[in-house]
Design a protein around this motif. Structure first.
Motif, PDB file in Angstrom:
ATOM      1  N   ASP A  54       0.823  -1.204   0.000  1.00  0.00           N
ATOM      2  CA  ASP A  54       0.000   0.000   0.000  1.00  0.00           C
ATOM      3  C   ASP A  54       0.861   1.259   0.000  1.00  0.00           C
ATOM      4  O   ASP A  54       0.482   2.268  -0.606  1.00  0.00           O
ATOM      5  N   TYR A  55       1.997   1.229   0.675  1.00  0.00           N
ATOM      6  CA  TYR A  55       2.908   2.378   0.631  1.00  0.00           C
ATOM      7  C   TYR A  55       3.346   2.644  -0.807  1.00  0.00           C
ATOM      8  O   TYR A  55       3.384   3.796  -1.263  1.00  0.00           O
ATOM      9  N   LEU A  56       3.671   1.594  -1.526  1.00  0.00           N
ATOM     10  CA  LEU A  56       4.100   1.717  -2.919  1.00  0.00           C
ATOM     11  C   LEU A  56       2.944   2.124  -3.826  1.00  0.00           C
ATOM     12  O   LEU A  56       3.100   2.961  -4.715  1.00  0.00           O
ATOM     13  N   ASP A  57       1.791   1.578  -3.601  1.00  0.00           N
ATOM     14  CA  ASP A  57       0.666   1.683  -4.531  1.00  0.00           C
ATOM     15  C   ASP A  57      -0.164   2.948  -4.353  1.00  0.00           C
ATOM     16  O   ASP A  57      -0.856   3.368  -5.272  1.00  0.00           O
ATOM     17  N   ALA A  58      -0.082   3.575  -3.195  1.00  0.00           N
ATOM     18  CA  ALA A  58      -1.046   4.605  -2.812  1.00  0.00           C
ATOM     19  C   ALA A  58      -0.703   5.994  -3.329  1.00  0.00           C
ATOM     20  O   ALA A  58       0.417   6.287  -3.739  1.00  0.00           O
ATOM     21  N   GLY A  59      -1.726   6.856  -3.259  1.00  0.00           N
ATOM     22  CA  GLY A  59      -1.567   8.285  -3.487  1.00  0.00           C
ATOM     23  C   GLY A  59      -2.049   9.030  -2.257  1.00  0.00           C
ATOM     24  O   GLY A  59      -2.300   8.430  -1.206  1.00  0.00           O
ATOM     25  N   ALA A  60      -2.195  10.339  -2.386  1.00  0.00           N
ATOM     26  CA  ALA A  60      -2.626  11.165  -1.264  1.00  0.00           C
ATOM     27  C   ALA A  60      -4.151  11.193  -1.145  1.00  0.00           C
ATOM     28  O   ALA A  60      -4.873  11.026  -2.125  1.00  0.00           O
ATOM     29  N   ASP A  61      -4.619  11.409   0.066  1.00  0.00           N
ATOM     30  CA  ASP A  61      -6.031  11.646   0.367  1.00  0.00           C
ATOM     31  C   ASP A  61      -6.957  10.622  -0.306  1.00  0.00           C
ATOM     32  O   ASP A  61      -6.854   9.440  -0.044  1.00  0.00           O
ATOM     33  N   ASP A  62      -7.847  11.088  -1.184  1.00  0.00           N
ATOM     34  CA  ASP A  62      -8.801  10.206  -1.853  1.00  0.00           C
ATOM     35  C   ASP A  62      -8.227   9.580  -3.117  1.00  0.00           C
ATOM     36  O   ASP A  62      -8.948   8.892  -3.851  1.00  0.00           O
ATOM     37  N   GLU A  63      -6.968   9.835  -3.408  1.00  0.00           N
ATOM     38  CA  GLU A  63      -6.243   9.278  -4.562  1.00  0.00           C
ATOM     39  C   GLU A  63      -6.880   9.682  -5.900  1.00  0.00           C
ATOM     40  O   GLU A  63      -6.832   8.945  -6.876  1.00  0.00           O
ATOM     41  N   ILE A  64      -7.445  10.881  -5.923  1.00  0.00           N
ATOM     42  CA  ILE A  64      -8.016  11.416  -7.162  1.00  0.00           C
ATOM     43  C   ILE A  64      -6.906  11.682  -8.178  1.00  0.00           C
ATOM     44  O   ILE A  64      -7.002  11.293  -9.343  1.00  0.00           O
ATOM     45  N   SER A  65      -5.848  12.363  -7.737  1.00  0.00           N
ATOM     46  CA  SER A  65      -4.733  12.668  -8.643  1.00  0.00           C
ATOM     47  C   SER A  65      -4.061  11.398  -9.140  1.00  0.00           C
ATOM     48  O   SER A  65      -3.597  11.340 -10.278  1.00  0.00           O
ATOM     49  N   LEU A  66      -4.005  10.386  -8.288  1.00  0.00           N
ATOM     50  CA  LEU A  66      -3.401   9.120  -8.685  1.00  0.00           C
ATOM     51  C   LEU A  66      -4.161   8.511  -9.858  1.00  0.00           C
ATOM     52  O   LEU A  66      -3.558   8.074 -10.847  1.00  0.00           O
ATOM     53  N   ARG A  67      -5.479   8.495  -9.755  1.00  0.00           N
ATOM     54  CA  ARG A  67      -6.293   7.933 -10.834  1.00  0.00           C
ATOM     55  C   ARG A  67      -6.242   8.804 -12.089  1.00  0.00           C
ATOM     56  O   ARG A  67      -6.122   8.299 -13.207  1.00  0.00           O
ATOM     57  N   ARG A  68      -6.321  10.110 -11.889  1.00  0.00           N
ATOM     58  CA  ARG A  68      -6.300  11.017 -13.031  1.00  0.00           C
ATOM     59  C   ARG A  68      -4.969  10.955 -13.771  1.00  0.00           C
ATOM     60  O   ARG A  68      -4.933  11.086 -14.995  1.00  0.00           O
ATOM     61  N   GLY A  69      -3.885  10.783 -13.029  1.00  0.00           N
ATOM     62  CA  GLY A  69      -2.572  10.739 -13.659  1.00  0.00           C
ATOM     63  C   GLY A  69      -2.441   9.614 -14.653  1.00  0.00           C
ATOM     64  O   GLY A  69      -1.798   9.755 -15.700  1.00  0.00           O
ATOM     65  N   LYS A  70      -3.053   8.492 -14.341  1.00  0.00           N
ATOM     66  CA  LYS A  70      -3.032   7.346 -15.254  1.00  0.00           C
ATOM     67  C   LYS A  70      -4.071   7.509 -16.363  1.00  0.00           C
ATOM     68  O   LYS A  70      -3.793   7.274 -17.542  1.00  0.00           O
ATOM     69  N   ASP A  71      -5.265   7.960 -15.989  1.00  0.00           N
ATOM     70  CA  ASP A  71      -6.353   8.064 -16.955  1.00  0.00           C
ATOM     71  C   ASP A  71      -6.097   9.141 -18.007  1.00  0.00           C
ATOM     72  O   ASP A  71      -6.645   9.071 -19.116  1.00  0.00           O
ATOM     73  N   ALA A  72      -5.289  10.137 -17.671  1.00  0.00           N
ATOM     74  CA  ALA A  72      -5.055  11.242 -18.599  1.00  0.00           C
ATOM     75  C   ALA A  72      -4.482  10.756 -19.927  1.00  0.00           C
ATOM     76  O   ALA A  72      -4.784  11.313 -20.984  1.00  0.00           O
ATOM     77  N   TYR A  73      -3.680   9.699 -19.880  1.00  0.00           N
ATOM     78  CA  TYR A  73      -3.092   9.178 -21.123  1.00  0.00           C
ATOM     79  C   TYR A  73      -4.159   8.570 -22.031  1.00  0.00           C
ATOM     80  O   TYR A  73      -4.017   8.588 -23.256  1.00  0.00           O
ATOM     81  N   SER A  74      -5.214   8.041 -21.430  1.00  0.00           N
ATOM     82  CA  SER A  74      -6.254   7.408 -22.244  1.00  0.00           C
ATOM     83  C   SER A  74      -7.060   8.442 -23.018  1.00  0.00           C
ATOM     84  O   SER A  74      -7.783   8.090 -23.964  1.00  0.00           O
ATOM     85  N   GLU A  75      -6.969   9.707 -22.632  1.00  0.00           N
ATOM     86  CA  GLU A  75      -7.679  10.768 -23.335  1.00  0.00           C
ATOM     87  C   GLU A  75      -6.895  11.295 -24.528  1.00  0.00           C
ATOM     88  O   GLU A  75      -7.358  12.181 -25.246  1.00  0.00           O
ATOM     89  N   LEU A  76      -5.705  10.764 -24.739  1.00  0.00           N
ATOM     90  CA  LEU A  76      -4.843  11.210 -25.843  1.00  0.00           C
ATOM     91  C   LEU A  76      -4.800  10.147 -26.932  1.00  0.00           C
ATOM     92  O   LEU A  76      -4.492   8.986 -26.666  1.00  0.00           O
ATOM     93  N   GLU A  77      -5.103  10.544 -28.143  1.00  0.00           N
ATOM     94  CA  GLU A  77      -5.092   9.630 -29.269  1.00  0.00           C
ATOM     95  C   GLU A  77      -3.795   9.778 -30.061  1.00  0.00           C
ATOM     96  O   GLU A  77      -3.222  10.865 -30.140  1.00  0.00           O
ATOM     97  N   MET A  78      -3.359   8.670 -30.666  1.00  0.00           N
ATOM     98  CA  MET A  78      -2.178   8.700 -31.527  1.00  0.00           C
ATOM     99  C   MET A  78      -2.625   8.593 -32.981  1.00  0.00           C
ATOM    100  O   MET A  78      -3.095   7.539 -33.421  1.00  0.00           O
TER     101      MET A  78
END
Length: 431
Positions: A54-78
């Motif tokens: 969990d120390y390795l896997d976690a983000g801060a607070d509600d982990e909103i930024s953690l999820r958004r950081g990964k999901d942001a790439y899915s909004e970009l098309e090649m």
């Protein structure tokens, strides 16, 4: 508190009873079958003490930024080119901090690697050496500078926190230079310790406090536990070898200097006198200020979404920072990267190099050096494939043509009335 097995000398007995290989049989088998970084995460979770994973896997607070950081790439098309006439193998080489590397990505400096696997930072350094890329060592590492220098002979960057004790800073910088570290990364987004609620719930400490809760969890994860019990306890080897790694948060809070400012950063650059980057840049004006005072590179990062909750995804702020500093300033970016396609998108939108954290640490927790090597291999293959399919044969070509190849997915004009108005003909690169 129950008992401390290391103080009783249990590790000195267990190190002569090689049961590690037996406990690791299922994880080694799973590692061979892993096909992506998500598989490595699954293996790491199965093998690791819950508190450690969990120390390795976690983000801060509600982990909103953690999820958004990964999901942001899915909004970009090649938007790929066809019939590009590329012939494998592609050229993945580039420069990081002015030093030649074979890959445009590398493992970010991260604290306390030995808590994930007894091989710790040595496993990550060996993998980076094997793949010919940059290695980053944290000033909260559990392996010393000299040992890393003997393993990784190529380009290295040393990460530094803003410690209160300037003599300590000078001492650490001198050791890094002697160890062949050619660049410095000053972490600037860590003047307060983030609110990592998984750690609080788990009563996280390094090493475990040997409470009933932690002991029960240790019994459930025999491979990790036997590694831990059959080796010497960890220490912060780059700071003070006499300081045990008992509590990361308490140690950092006692040593960090929240009042550290731009003038202090100038002083630090004078002490280092070499290539350096502020690690944790989020705003274009801060990037420009950093270059003005003498930093040679910019490191766009939000500390793995582990500090300020709802901080933006780094891939989203990258283009504006590139625009602010111009085409000639080196930019490194990390955050949310879990695929070779993520690396391609970052390089195309302004990064010169990409750092990864969780992917190689999941590999480390899953299987030591073999796991880190697997993470590098997965990302390299994915990167090569993505560049080939995109129609770019070199990293330089990708960076040059990138803005025309990467576009944000269509969005509702109701949500973005100005940017996506029909008269504007939406379809261009990110701005």
């Amino acid at each position: 508190m129950l008992f401390n097995p290391h103080k009783l000398g249990v590790h000195k007995v267990l190190q002569h009873i090689p049961l590690n290989a037996l406990f690791d049989i299922p994880y080694k088998a799973a590692l061979k079958k892993a096909v992506n970084i998500a598989d490595l995460r699954t293996i790491a979770k199965a093998r690791s003490h819950k508190m450690v994973f969990d120390y390795l896997d976690a983000g801060a607070d509600d982990e909103i930024s953690l999820r958004r950081g990964k999901d942001a790439y899915s909004e970009l098309e090649m938007h790929y080119k066809v019939l590009s006439g590329l012939k494998p193998p592609l050229d993945l080489s580039t420069k990081i901090f002015g030093m030649d590397v074979d890959l445009p990505f590398f493992g970010c400096p991260t604290a306390g690697n030995r808590m994930f696997h007894w091989e710790g930072e040595t496993a990550a350094a060996k993998a980076a050496e094997k793949f010919g890329t940059l290695y980053g060592l944290s000033s909260l590492a559990t392996t010393g500078i000299e040992e890393i220098a003997s393993i990784h002979t190529g380009p290295k960057v040393f990460q530094l926190y803003v410690w209160k004790d300037r003599e300590l800073v000078k001492e650490v910088l001198a050791k890094a230079k002697e160890g062949g570290f050619g660049a410095l990364a000053l972490t600037v987004d860590f003047t307060w310790y983030g609110n990592r609620e998984r750690d609080i719930r788990n009563d996280f400490s390094i090493p475990p406090k040997y409470t009933l809760q932690q002991t029960i969890e240790a019994i459930r994860k025999p491979a990790w536990t036997y590694d831990f019990l059959s080796h010497e306890p960890y220490k912060y080897e780059c700071i003070n070898t006499e300081v045990p790694a008992d509590s990361l948060a308490a140690f950092v809070n006692s040593q960090i200097a929240p009042e550290f400012d731009w003038k202090d950063a100038e002083w630090l650059l004078g002490e280092w006198n070499g290539p350096a980057a502020p690690k944790g840049i989020c705003r274009p004006e801060d990037a420009k200020k950093a270059i003005e005072i003498g930093f040679s590179s910019i490191w766009v990062s939000n500390h793995g979404a582990r500090q300020l909750e709802t901080s933006p995804a780094t891939i989203d702020v990258l283009p504006s920072i590139r625009a602010a500093v111009g085409p000639d300033v080196e930019i490194i970016m990390d955050g949310g990267v879990q695929r070779g396609t993520d690396i391609v998108k970052a390089l195309a939108l302004g990064a010169d190099a990409v750092g990864v954290g969780k992917p190689y640490l999941w590999g480390l927790a899953a299987g030591g050096e073999a796991g880190v090597t697997k993470a590098y291999d997965i990302l390299k293959v994915e990167l090569d494939r993505a560049m080939g399919l995109l129609g770019t044969g070199t990293v330089e070509q990708l960076k040059k043509e990138g803005p025309s190849l990467i576009k944000r997915r269509g969005a509702s004009a109701r949500d973005y009335p100005d940017q996506y108005a029909p008269s504007r003909g939406y379809g261009g690169g990110i701005v």
